[in-house]
Write a protein that holds these residues in place. Structure first.
Motif, mmCIF file in Angstrom:
data_model
loop_
_atom_site.group_PDB
_atom_site.id
_atom_site.type_symbol
_atom_site.label_atom_id
_atom_site.label_comp_id
_atom_site.label_asym_id
_atom_site.label_seq_id
_atom_site.Cartn_x
_atom_site.Cartn_y
_atom_site.Cartn_z
ATOM 1 N N ALA A 199 0.855 -1.184 0.000
ATOM 2 C CA ALA A 199 0.000 0.000 0.000
ATOM 3 C C ALA A 199 0.891 1.234 0.000
ATOM 4 O O ALA A 199 1.995 1.217 0.544
ATOM 5 C CB ALA A 199 -0.908 0.008 1.226
ATOM 6 N N LYS A 200 0.413 2.283 -0.642
ATOM 7 C CA LYS A 200 1.165 3.538 -0.669
ATOM 8 C C LYS A 200 0.572 4.473 0.371
ATOM 9 O O LYS A 200 -0.638 4.656 0.440
ATOM 10 C CB LYS A 200 1.092 4.168 -2.053
ATOM 11 N N ARG A 201 1.450 5.021 1.180
ATOM 12 C CA ARG A 201 1.033 5.996 2.188
ATOM 13 C C ARG A 201 1.498 7.366 1.712
ATOM 14 O O ARG A 201 2.685 7.567 1.442
ATOM 15 C CB ARG A 201 1.657 5.646 3.536
ATOM 16 N N ALA A 202 0.600 8.305 1.600
ATOM 17 C CA ALA A 202 0.917 9.634 1.093
ATOM 18 C C ALA A 202 1.758 10.423 2.098
ATOM 19 O O ALA A 202 1.743 10.145 3.300
ATOM 20 C CB ALA A 202 -0.369 10.395 0.801
ATOM 21 N N ALA A 203 2.473 11.410 1.594
ATOM 22 C CA ALA A 203 3.236 12.310 2.469
ATOM 23 C C ALA A 203 2.238 13.109 3.299
ATOM 24 O O ALA A 203 1.132 13.411 2.850
ATOM 25 C CB ALA A 203 4.100 13.231 1.627
ATOM 26 N N ARG A 204 2.632 13.414 4.502
ATOM 27 C CA ARG A 204 1.717 14.151 5.385
ATOM 28 C C ARG A 204 2.507 14.966 6.399
ATOM 29 O O ARG A 204 3.707 14.792 6.552
ATOM 30 C CB ARG A 204 0.763 13.192 6.080
ATOM 31 N N THR A 205 1.806 15.800 7.106
ATOM 32 C CA THR A 205 2.416 16.608 8.155
ATOM 33 C C THR A 205 2.063 15.985 9.500
ATOM 34 O O THR A 205 0.908 15.649 9.752
ATOM 35 C CB THR A 205 1.892 18.058 8.110
ATOM 36 N N GLY A 206 3.081 15.821 10.337
ATOM 37 C CA GLY A 206 2.870 15.264 11.669
ATOM 38 C C GLY A 206 3.359 16.222 12.727
ATOM 39 O O GLY A 206 3.797 17.340 12.425
ATOM 40 N N ARG A 207 3.304 15.806 13.948
ATOM 41 C CA ARG A 207 3.760 16.630 15.072
ATOM 42 C C ARG A 207 4.796 15.872 15.877
ATOM 43 O O ARG A 207 4.642 14.680 16.156
ATOM 44 C CB ARG A 207 2.591 16.963 16.000
ATOM 45 N N ASN A 208 5.854 16.562 16.260
ATOM 46 C CA ASN A 208 6.845 16.001 17.166
ATOM 47 C C ASN A 208 6.193 15.952 18.544
ATOM 48 O O ASN A 208 5.790 16.992 19.071
ATOM 49 C CB ASN A 208 8.094 16.882 17.177
ATOM 50 N N PRO A 209 6.064 14.775 19.158
ATOM 51 C CA PRO A 209 5.366 14.698 20.443
ATOM 52 C C PRO A 209 6.067 15.449 21.579
ATOM 53 O O PRO A 209 5.411 15.890 22.519
ATOM 54 C CB PRO A 209 5.304 13.207 20.744
ATOM 55 N N ARG A 210 7.370 15.622 21.498
ATOM 56 C CA ARG A 210 8.090 16.347 22.567
ATOM 57 C C ARG A 210 7.929 17.851 22.464
ATOM 58 O O ARG A 210 7.707 18.527 23.465
ATOM 59 C CB ARG A 210 9.571 16.002 22.525
ATOM 60 N N THR A 211 8.089 18.363 21.241
ATOM 61 C CA THR A 211 8.082 19.821 21.079
ATOM 62 C C THR A 211 6.785 20.364 20.511
ATOM 63 O O THR A 211 6.508 21.554 20.627
ATOM 64 C CB THR A 211 9.229 20.252 20.143
ATOM 65 N N GLY A 212 6.013 19.524 19.864
ATOM 66 C CA GLY A 212 4.776 19.974 19.235
ATOM 67 C C GLY A 212 5.021 20.626 17.885
ATOM 68 O O GLY A 212 4.096 21.103 17.247
ATOM 69 N N ALA A 213 6.274 20.645 17.438
ATOM 70 C CA ALA A 213 6.604 21.260 16.157
ATOM 71 C C ALA A 213 6.095 20.394 15.006
ATOM 72 O O ALA A 213 6.098 19.170 15.087
ATOM 73 C CB ALA A 213 8.116 21.438 16.038
ATOM 74 N N ALA A 214 5.685 21.061 13.941
ATOM 75 C CA ALA A 214 5.213 20.346 12.754
ATOM 76 C C ALA A 214 6.414 19.748 12.024
ATOM 77 O O ALA A 214 7.452 20.395 11.893
ATOM 78 C CB ALA A 214 4.456 21.294 11.843
ATOM 79 N N ILE A 215 6.264 18.502 11.570
ATOM 80 C CA ILE A 215 7.312 17.853 10.791
ATOM 81 C C ILE A 215 6.687 17.234 9.556
ATOM 82 O O ILE A 215 5.495 16.900 9.552
ATOM 83 C CB ILE A 215 8.060 16.771 11.607
ATOM 84 N N LYS A 216 7.488 17.114 8.502
ATOM 85 C CA LYS A 216 7.003 16.497 7.272
ATOM 86 C C LYS A 216 7.352 15.021 7.308
ATOM 87 O O LYS A 216 8.483 14.641 7.590
ATOM 88 C CB LYS A 216 7.638 17.154 6.062
ATOM 89 N N ILE A 217 6.367 14.182 7.032
ATOM 90 C CA ILE A 217 6.567 12.732 6.967
ATOM 91 C C ILE A 217 6.505 12.351 5.498
ATOM 92 O O ILE A 217 5.528 12.671 4.810
ATOM 93 C CB ILE A 217 5.491 11.985 7.786
ATOM 94 N N LYS A 218 7.559 11.694 5.016
ATOM 95 C CA LYS A 218 7.657 11.331 3.607
ATOM 96 C C LYS A 218 6.619 10.276 3.226
ATOM 97 O O LYS A 218 6.165 9.507 4.067
ATOM 98 C CB LYS A 218 9.040 10.760 3.306
#
Length: 90
Positions: A53-72
């Motif tokens: 299955a293909k999982r699309a790129a998405r935006t996630g959150r770093n659980p420690r800092t709450g900063a937005a991160i890009k997930i490939k």
């Protein structure tokens, strides 16, 4: 059940040595992995099917800092159980 216990079960059920059962299990796993790597599917009637299955790129959150991160984007293995397997565990 871990891999060693599975090899032991295969050996006793199929009247094989543990070494032969381990080689058979490794060959099965390798065949499934190779087929999925090529983008194919493996269907075992009554047991289930393995696919990619293909999982699309998405935006996630770093659980420690709450900063937005890009997930490939990623390809992930997927298993869909067959009817016989579903019925066997009811």
């Amino acid at each position: 059940m871990n891999k060693a216990e599975l090899v032991e079960h295969i050996a006793s059920s199929a009247d094989l040595s543990k070494a032969a059962a381990a080689r058979a299990l490794e060959a099965t796993i390798q065949a499934i992995s190779t087929t999925l790597k090529k983008g194919g599917t493996v269907s075992l009637v009554g047991f289930g099917s393995f696919s990619v299955a293909k999982r699309a790129a998405r935006t996630g959150r770093n659980p420690r800092t709450g900063a937005a991160i890009k997930i490939k984007a990623a390809k992930i293995p997927k298993f869909r159980p067959g009817k016989a397997l579903k019925d066997a565990i009811k």
